[in-house]
Scaffold this active site. Structure first.
Site, PDB file in Angstrom:
ATOM      1  N   PHE A  11      37.112  62.399  19.541  1.00 14.89           N
ATOM      2  CA  PHE A  11      37.621  63.416  18.611  1.00 14.89           C
ATOM      3  C   PHE A  11      38.983  63.011  18.040  1.00 14.89           C
ATOM      4  O   PHE A  11      39.112  62.705  16.847  1.00 14.89           O
ATOM      5  CB  PHE A  11      37.658  64.754  19.361  1.00 14.89           C
ATOM      6  CG  PHE A  11      38.530  65.807  18.763  1.00 14.89           C
ATOM      7  CD1 PHE A  11      38.456  66.108  17.407  1.00 14.89           C
ATOM      8  CD2 PHE A  11      39.428  66.521  19.566  1.00 14.89           C
ATOM      9  CE1 PHE A  11      39.275  67.093  16.859  1.00 14.89           C
ATOM     10  CE2 PHE A  11      40.234  67.504  19.025  1.00 14.89           C
ATOM     11  CZ  PHE A  11      40.163  67.784  17.674  1.00 14.89           C
ATOM     12  N   GLY A  36      32.376  59.536  23.292  1.00 18.09           N
ATOM     13  CA  GLY A  36      32.538  59.328  21.850  1.00 18.09           C
ATOM     14  C   GLY A  36      31.223  58.987  21.180  1.00 18.09           C
ATOM     15  O   GLY A  36      30.221  58.713  21.848  1.00 18.09           O
ATOM     16  N   TYR A 133      43.368  65.384  36.574  1.00 18.27           N
ATOM     17  CA  TYR A 133      43.563  64.906  35.201  1.00 18.27           C
ATOM     18  C   TYR A 133      45.050  64.878  34.828  1.00 18.27           C
ATOM     19  O   TYR A 133      45.554  63.889  34.290  1.00 18.27           O
ATOM     20  CB  TYR A 133      42.776  65.808  34.226  1.00 18.27           C
ATOM     21  CG  TYR A 133      43.109  65.592  32.768  1.00 18.27           C
ATOM     22  CD1 TYR A 133      42.718  64.432  32.103  1.00 18.27           C
ATOM     23  CD2 TYR A 133      43.815  66.559  32.037  1.00 18.27           C
ATOM     24  CE1 TYR A 133      43.024  64.238  30.759  1.00 18.27           C
ATOM     25  CE2 TYR A 133      44.125  66.378  30.703  1.00 18.27           C
ATOM     26  CZ  TYR A 133      43.724  65.214  30.061  1.00 18.27           C
ATOM     27  OH  TYR A 133      44.034  65.018  28.743  1.00 18.27           O
ATOM     28  N   GLY A 258      42.721  78.773  38.518  1.00 17.26           N
ATOM     29  CA  GLY A 258      43.585  77.640  38.159  1.00 17.26           C
ATOM     30  C   GLY A 258      43.979  77.605  36.695  1.00 17.26           C
ATOM     31  O   GLY A 258      44.678  76.685  36.274  1.00 17.26           O
TER      32      GLY A 258
HETATM   33  P1  NAD Z   1      37.213  62.496  23.613  1.00 16.28           P
HETATM   34  O1  NAD Z   1      36.404  62.571  24.878  1.00 16.28           O
HETATM   35  O2  NAD Z   1      36.607  62.983  22.349  1.00 16.28           O
HETATM   36  O3  NAD Z   1      37.705  61.003  23.386  1.00 16.28           O
HETATM   37  C1  NAD Z   1      37.857  60.064  24.422  1.00 16.28           C
HETATM   38  C2  NAD Z   1      37.217  58.758  23.972  1.00 16.28           C
HETATM   39  O4  NAD Z   1      37.427  57.775  24.982  1.00 16.28           O
HETATM   40  C3  NAD Z   1      35.698  58.864  23.780  1.00 16.28           C
HETATM   41  O5  NAD Z   1      35.331  58.276  22.547  1.00 16.28           O
HETATM   42  C4  NAD Z   1      35.128  58.092  24.954  1.00 16.28           C
HETATM   43  O6  NAD Z   1      33.859  57.491  24.657  1.00 16.28           O
HETATM   44  C5  NAD Z   1      36.215  57.068  25.201  1.00 16.28           C
HETATM   45  N1  NAD Z   1      36.224  56.576  26.582  1.00 16.28           N
HETATM   46  C6  NAD Z   1      36.152  57.300  27.720  1.00 16.28           C
HETATM   47  N2  NAD Z   1      36.181  56.490  28.788  1.00 16.28           N
HETATM   48  C7  NAD Z   1      36.290  55.225  28.316  1.00 16.28           C
HETATM   49  C8  NAD Z   1      36.343  53.936  28.940  1.00 16.28           C
HETATM   50  N3  NAD Z   1      36.311  53.813  30.263  1.00 16.28           N
HETATM   51  N4  NAD Z   1      36.425  52.852  28.142  1.00 16.28           N
HETATM   52  C9  NAD Z   1      36.468  52.955  26.793  1.00 16.28           C
HETATM   53  N5  NAD Z   1      36.403  54.141  26.156  1.00 16.28           N
HETATM   54  C10 NAD Z   1      36.303  55.269  26.912  1.00 16.28           C
HETATM   55  O7  NAD Z   1      38.574  63.271  23.917  1.00 16.28           O
HETATM   56  P2  NAD Z   1      39.754  63.711  22.917  1.00 16.28           P
HETATM   57  O8  NAD Z   1      39.859  65.163  23.016  1.00 16.28           O
HETATM   58  O9  NAD Z   1      39.581  63.063  21.599  1.00 16.28           O
HETATM   59  O10 NAD Z   1      41.017  63.081  23.664  1.00 16.28           O
HETATM   60  C11 NAD Z   1      41.639  61.874  23.210  1.00 16.28           C
HETATM   61  C12 NAD Z   1      42.886  61.615  24.027  1.00 16.28           C
HETATM   62  O11 NAD Z   1      43.836  62.656  23.826  1.00 16.28           O
HETATM   63  C13 NAD Z   1      42.637  61.537  25.529  1.00 16.28           C
HETATM   64  O12 NAD Z   1      43.470  60.543  26.067  1.00 16.28           O
HETATM   65  C14 NAD Z   1      43.053  62.905  26.013  1.00 16.28           C
HETATM   66  O13 NAD Z   1      43.455  62.876  27.368  1.00 16.28           O
HETATM   67  C15 NAD Z   1      44.196  63.213  25.075  1.00 16.28           C
HETATM   68  N6  NAD Z   1      44.443  64.650  24.888  1.00 16.28           N
HETATM   69  C16 NAD Z   1      43.558  65.428  24.208  1.00 16.28           C
HETATM   70  C17 NAD Z   1      43.834  66.783  24.025  1.00 16.28           C
HETATM   71  C18 NAD Z   1      42.899  67.708  23.274  1.00 16.28           C
HETATM   72  O14 NAD Z   1      43.233  68.887  23.106  1.00 16.28           O
HETATM   73  N7  NAD Z   1      41.751  67.234  22.774  1.00 16.28           N
HETATM   74  C19 NAD Z   1      45.011  67.335  24.550  1.00 16.28           C
HETATM   75  C20 NAD Z   1      45.884  66.522  25.246  1.00 16.28           C
HETATM   76  C21 NAD Z   1      45.610  65.168  25.386  1.00 16.28           C
END
Ligand code: NAD
Length: 295
Positions: A11, A36, A133, A258
């Site tokens: 995302f 993803g 996490y 939590g």
């Molecule tokens: P998401 O799950 O849509 O994106 C994570 C991506 O990482 C996915 O495309 C997944 O396929 C890939 N991935 C997971 N494990 C992997 C691995 N071992 N090797 C390679 N690729 C891998 O999540 P998101 O919401 O887009 O989050 C993106 C980042 O932002 C993350 O680091 C998350 O912790 C951080 N984040 C998101 C939010 C939120 O509100 N969405 C808030 C705070 C932090």
């Protein structure tokens, strides 16, 4: 600039990749497609399917590290997996970036690191993660800071608020906006846990992508990426209904164990040092998200 975006099929990562391409950068996405989707990778970016837990190499000026196990509940159920992806994966990224002489911009989290907030959380506030996490993301931040001290690098950690916008997956536990919109589209009731007065700092994905780009090229450090505003779930449900042109029906369910009551971020440091300010107001961002999300 040559940029690598880990997690660019997810995302937030897909918004970062899109923003980099829009300004003319060369973009390689590294993603194992575990959560993803291939179709999230914008045209013009090269996708390399790779699991960041395994060593790899990059040819880049900046590595935007967004690949993660990003689900709080999964981290509680399987903290080992969470640590492997978020801690070991971040070390692999730092090693790859080190060999290439690249800067790392790391996607961290505000809500899961600060814990309960009486006022907008500041970067220097006490860190009280409530889940594996939050702990694994904090460990990732500390690795960046440690590498900065050891190697004189300028890696940056960004503590995002609750990101919402197009391409957010409504099927997980997180992503209340995506879940509410998917329910509204199906003309189903919205589930509100507890009294619905718990608050979060909702920040539009396009704004988060801009903050992430602004973090590259500068000094290392930790920055909140949020709006400084708190919105309750009840207010959010009403705003989502307005964006969708539907009167939402609410169903109350027991409070979840939590869950934080209040979580919001002081965006002052990012504004002063990165020149970042969230531009998209919540009602506007929700309208855009509703419009751009496919039925
Ligand atoms: P998401 O799950 O849509 O994106 C994570 C991506 O990482 C996915 O495309 C997944 O396929 C890939 N991935 C997971 N494990 C992997 C691995 N071992 N090797 C390679 N690729 C891998 O999540 P998101 O919401 O887009 O989050 C993106 C980042 O932002 C993350 O680091 C998350 O912790 C951080 N984040 C998101 C939010 C939120 O509100 N969405 C808030 C705070 C932090």
């Amino acid at each position: 600039m040559r940029a690598v975006v880990t997690g660019g099929a997810g995302f937030v990562g897909s918004h970062v990749a899109e923003a980099l391409l829009a300004r003319g950068d060369e973009v390689t996405v590294i993603d194992d497609l575990s959560t993803g989707k291939r179709e999230n990778v914008p045209a013009g970016a090269t996708l390399v399917e790779h699991d960041v837990r395994q060593p790899f190499e990059v040819a880049a000026d900046v590595v935007f590290h967004l690949a993660a196990q990003a689900d709080v509940r999964v981290s509680v159920a399987d903290p080992g997996l969470d640590a492997e992806v978020n801690v070991l994966g971040t070390v692999r990224v730092l090693e790859a970036a080190g060999l290439a002489g690249a800067q790392v911009v790391f996607a961290s989290t505000g809500g899961a690191i600060y814990g309960e907030c009486e006022r907008p959380a500041r970067e220097e506030d006490e860190r009280r993660p409530l889940s594996p996490y939050g702990v694994s993301k904090l460990a990732g931040e500390e690795y960046l800071a440690g590498y900065n001290r050891l190697h004189g690098t300028r890696h940056v950690a960004l503590r995002y608020g609750n990101v919402y916008g197009p391409r957010q997956d409504p099927h997980g536990e997180a992503g209340v906006v995506a879940i509410f919109f998917s329910r509204l589209r199906a003309r189903k009731a919205l589930t509100v846990f507890g009294d619905g007065r718990q608050t979060r700092d909702y920040v539009y994905a396009g704004d988060v992508a801009q903050a992430t780009l602004l973090a590259a090229g500068g000094e290392g450090g930790v920055f909140n990426v949020g709006t400084g505003l708190e919105t309750s779930v009840l207010e959010l449900a009403e705003l989502c209904g307005r964006a969708a042109g539907v009167e939402p029906e609410l169903v109350h369910a027991p409070e979840r164990a939590g869950e934080l009551r209040r979580s919001f971020l002081d965006p002052g440091r990012a504004e002063r040092e990165l020149g970042f300010r969230a531009e998209v107001a919540l009602d506007d961002g929700l309208r855009r998200t509703w419009k751009e999300t496919a039925a």
